[in-house]
Design a protein around this motif. Sequence first.
Motif, mmCIF file in Angstrom:
data_model
loop_
_atom_site.group_PDB
_atom_site.id
_atom_site.type_symbol
_atom_site.label_atom_id
_atom_site.label_comp_id
_atom_site.label_asym_id
_atom_site.label_seq_id
_atom_site.Cartn_x
_atom_site.Cartn_y
_atom_site.Cartn_z
ATOM 1 N N ARG A 160 0.837 -1.213 0.000
ATOM 2 C CA ARG A 160 0.000 0.000 0.000
ATOM 3 C C ARG A 160 0.865 1.254 0.000
ATOM 4 O O ARG A 160 0.619 2.188 -0.753
ATOM 5 N N LYS A 161 1.877 1.251 0.859
ATOM 6 C CA LYS A 161 2.756 2.410 0.972
ATOM 7 C C LYS A 161 3.477 2.689 -0.348
ATOM 8 O O LYS A 161 3.496 3.822 -0.820
ATOM 9 N N THR A 164 0.807 3.523 -3.237
ATOM 10 C CA THR A 164 0.075 4.775 -3.057
ATOM 11 C C THR A 164 0.910 5.932 -3.584
ATOM 12 O O THR A 164 0.369 6.891 -4.125
ATOM 13 N N LEU A 169 -3.164 1.413 -6.601
ATOM 14 C CA LEU A 169 -3.145 0.313 -5.644
ATOM 15 C C LEU A 169 -4.157 -0.712 -6.094
ATOM 16 O O LEU A 169 -5.350 -0.441 -6.135
ATOM 17 N N SER A 180 -7.934 0.755 -4.285
ATOM 18 C CA SER A 180 -8.075 1.661 -3.150
ATOM 19 C C SER A 180 -8.012 3.097 -3.646
ATOM 20 O O SER A 180 -7.115 3.456 -4.385
#
Length: 181
Positions: A160-161, A164, A169, A180
Amino acid sequence: MVHQITREHAEQIFSEYSPFVFQIALLLTKSESLADDITQETFLQVFKKYHTYDRSKSMKPWIYKITLNTMRNMLRKQKWLTFISFEPESSQGNVVEKTIIKEEENEELWEEINRLSIKSKEVIVLHFYSGLKLSEVAEILDIPIGTCKSRLNTALKMLRKRLTKNGALKIRQGGNIYESN
């Protein structure tokens, strides 16, 4: 009671599970030739150790556990061969890998998954791409379910990090893509 395996049953097991074994090996090693070797060695071990298989349980996790152990052993041998300055021939083009990535349209995700540690990558591939339950993944990896959940959580946080930052994502589970926003 020792369970013997017939030729017909061995052929049935191979034809049913070899595509999954090859796919897992390919996704984890990124090498067609190494995935092919792992698939062959896995089934040699499956047939050799068939008498230890508990018929009250599903065969898939048992085979995947053998696959991962085989892969780990082969990667260790490959690292050792590289260490002593002998490098096995690498696969030309990784055609299957490129096809999988194009079909799933997740090249960026795969780049990030491949940057994960092998332990994180195993959990992601077995859970999201093979569609195994976390309890089955934990059984295959021979780790407690809590450790399996922790590895998955850590891997997802890292993905995710990283993703993003790039604005895309996507996490795939059982053929569905979740985005997301």
